[in-house]
Design an enzyme around this catalytic site. Structure first.
Site, PDB file in Angstrom:
ATOM      1  N   ARG A 149      -1.634  -6.057  -3.140  1.00 44.98           N
ATOM      2  CA  ARG A 149      -0.774  -6.626  -2.096  1.00 44.98           C
ATOM      3  C   ARG A 149      -0.104  -7.941  -2.490  1.00 44.98           C
ATOM      4  O   ARG A 149       1.092  -8.108  -2.275  1.00 44.98           O
ATOM      5  CB  ARG A 149      -1.537  -6.799  -0.779  1.00 44.98           C
ATOM      6  CG  ARG A 149      -1.970  -5.483  -0.123  1.00 44.98           C
ATOM      7  CD  ARG A 149      -0.841  -4.496  -0.039  1.00 44.98           C
ATOM      8  NE  ARG A 149      -1.168  -3.333   0.776  1.00 44.98           N
ATOM      9  CZ  ARG A 149      -0.894  -2.075   0.431  1.00 44.98           C
ATOM     10  NH1 ARG A 149      -0.318  -1.821  -0.734  1.00 44.98           N
ATOM     11  NH2 ARG A 149      -1.170  -1.082   1.225  1.00 44.98           N
ATOM     12  N   ASP A 205      -4.135  -5.707   5.205  1.00 48.17           N
ATOM     13  CA  ASP A 205      -2.934  -5.777   4.370  1.00 48.17           C
ATOM     14  C   ASP A 205      -1.871  -6.720   4.926  1.00 48.17           C
ATOM     15  O   ASP A 205      -1.208  -7.432   4.190  1.00 48.17           O
ATOM     16  CB  ASP A 205      -2.354  -4.374   4.173  1.00 48.17           C
ATOM     17  CG  ASP A 205      -3.223  -3.544   3.232  1.00 48.17           C
ATOM     18  OD1 ASP A 205      -3.885  -4.147   2.372  1.00 48.17           O
ATOM     19  OD2 ASP A 205      -3.234  -2.306   3.356  1.00 48.17           O
ATOM     20  N   SER A 231      -5.185   8.830   5.733  1.00 45.44           N
ATOM     21  CA  SER A 231      -4.298   7.733   5.366  1.00 45.44           C
ATOM     22  C   SER A 231      -4.724   7.254   3.976  1.00 45.44           C
ATOM     23  O   SER A 231      -5.849   6.828   3.763  1.00 45.44           O
ATOM     24  CB  SER A 231      -4.429   6.626   6.412  1.00 45.44           C
ATOM     25  OG  SER A 231      -4.013   5.419   5.859  1.00 45.44           O
TER      26      SER A 231
HETATM   27  N1  ARG Z   1      -9.979  -1.217   3.325  1.00 42.31           N
HETATM   28  C1  ARG Z   1      -9.245  -1.398   2.125  1.00 42.31           C
HETATM   29  C2  ARG Z   1      -8.684  -2.792   2.076  1.00 42.31           C
HETATM   30  O1  ARG Z   1      -8.602  -3.454   3.066  1.00 42.31           O
HETATM   31  C3  ARG Z   1      -8.191  -0.343   1.918  1.00 42.31           C
HETATM   32  C4  ARG Z   1      -7.013  -0.446   2.787  1.00 42.31           C
HETATM   33  C5  ARG Z   1      -6.038   0.643   2.550  1.00 42.31           C
HETATM   34  N2  ARG Z   1      -4.761   0.261   3.071  1.00 42.31           N
HETATM   35  C6  ARG Z   1      -3.944   1.100   3.684  1.00 42.31           C
HETATM   36  N3  ARG Z   1      -2.820   0.619   4.092  1.00 42.31           N
HETATM   37  N4  ARG Z   1      -4.234   2.350   3.895  1.00 42.31           N
HETATM   38  O2  ARG Z   1      -8.311  -3.243   1.028  1.00 42.31           O
END
Ligand code: ARG
Length: 395
Positions: free
Chosen positions: A94, A123, A173
């Site tokens: 990110r 995120d 997802s």
């Molecule tokens: N739980 C993980 C994290 O916070 C994975 C997140 C996946 N992100 C997504 N937009 N599907 O890093």
């Protein structure tokens, strides 16, 4: 006219709907950007979709090498596993995507940037914190966080407006890059429910080979540089190990994770190379670092992972921890041998030119360089205070 916005575009439903939303609700000209961090999407197709929906211009940036060298490699040196389990694939990517977003926005003279994160996850924090730090003048728009549509309404909106949505889409997802594939949602939201086979793409879960597979990783300065004697660039090494370990059924994580926003969420990951490399690296450190270094570094590593998970990649403390880590990693050179068998993996050997393991001290065979007569007096002093205190406690 409101000017330009640069949108981080994945090609998925959220960001596709966002293109129209940004145009119609805000009156922006939308420039889209896809950063390749190893997600294995057809970038040409993604670009065409963006343009078909109405993007003014599209950028595709191949950031795989930068991701591996400048984000994944430092995480290896830090043995980075959030809550002891998650190798941080998404969390590491990110800030890099955010950086590229800011660069393109500056090049385009855009007044805003946008991303497709929801208001429930980590995120959004990782994007917003990084963007605000790099260019506080840029406005940040997160359509999904604002519009209050659920997935079904988004789908309906897409169909009504003729937005092409990919048919082969899994019901889960997914967020994937070189370092990990994260699988969330659908029936996995029940933490007791075992992930079905079709959730997995990198790790084979059935018909595993009957023979064990051995891999030797060579590390220099705390990072892997060769696989089975062949020197490889970081991206290639990770990709190759992902397929070897995955084919042997190794690399699944299934745990309940604490998000920054307070939600507990059930997370499933595939990370065959990441988990192998991290295990090998930690093992090699034990051969070359002193017990004092190891004990202190565990705290540093834990803090490093915590900062990165929680969106603070740009925080000075993270950089200062890196300086500490890099100093010790100069000695983390050597080879680790891994054995994969039926979904399991373990370290079966390690060696290093910097090793402080001394066989002549450790041996139970024959004469030893270790003077056992010194042990008695040492123990007398070692236990002194505990003995005195214990007597008080016991009365
Ligand atoms: N739980 C993980 C994290 O916070 C994975 C997140 C996946 N992100 C997504 N937009 N599907 O890093």
């Amino acid at each position: 006219m409101a000017g330009k916005v640069v949108l981080a575009y994945s090609g998925g439903l959220d960001t596709s709907v966002s293109i129209l939303w940004l145009k119609e609700k805000y009156g922006y000209d939308v420039v889209t950007l896809t950063v390749d961090v190893g997600q294995k999407e057809d970038l040409k197709e993604v670009e065409e979709r963006a343009k078909a929906i109405g993007a003014l211009r599209h950028y595709s940036i191949d950031a795989k090498s930068e991701f591996a060298s400048d984000y994944i490699f430092p995480s290896i040196k830090a043995n980075a596993l959030y809550e002891g389990k998650y190798p941080l694939g998404t969390a590491l990517a990110r800030p890099l995507i955010a950086k590229k977003l800011v660069e393109v926005a500056e090049e385009e003279g855009a007044e805003a940037v946008a991303h497709g994160c929801t208001g429930k996850g980590n995120d959004q924090v990782r994007f917003d914190v990084t963007i605000r730090a790099l260019n506080p003048r840029l406005k940040i728009i997160a359509p999904v966080r604002e519009w209050g549509m659920d997935r079904e309404s988004e789908r309906r909106f897409a169909v009504e407006r003729g937005i092409p949505i990919s048919q082969k889409k899994s019901r889960f997802s997914i967020d994937q890059n070189l370092w990990s594939r994260s699988i969330e949602g659908s029936e996995l939201e029940d933490p007791f429910f075992e992930p079905p086979q079709e959730a997995f793409e990198w790790v084979k879960v059935e018909d595993l080979p009957d023979e064990a597979t051995y891999v030797t990783l060579r590390f220099e300065g705390g990072v892997p540089i060769a696989l089975d004697g062949e020197e490889l660039a970081p991206v290639e090494l990770i990709e190759r190990l992902n397929s070897i370990a995955g084919a042997n059924g190794f690399g699944i994580v299934d745990h309940v994770e604490d998000r920054l926003v307070g939600i507990k969420s059930r997370e499933v990951y595939e990370a065959p190379a990441a988990l192998s490399i991290l295990e090998a690296h930690k093992d090699l450190e034990k051969l070359v670092l002193t017990k004092h270094e190891l004990e202190f570094k565990r705290l540093v590593d834990e803090k490093w992972s915590w900062l990165v998970y929680n969106g603070l990649w740009i925080e000075p403390l993270r950089m200062e921890l890196d300086s500490f880590i890099n100093e010790g990693q100069k000695r983390v050179n050597g080879e680790v041998r891994l054995k994969y068998y039926k979904g399991g993996m373990r370290v079966v050997g390690r060696r290093s030119s910097e090793s402080i393991y001394d066989r002549s001290l450790a041996t139970y065979e024959g004469a030893s360089a270790f003077d056992q007569s010194l042990a008695k007096g040492f123990i007398e002093l070692w236990g002194l205070q505990s003995r005195l205190g214990f007597r008080r406690v016991e009365g």
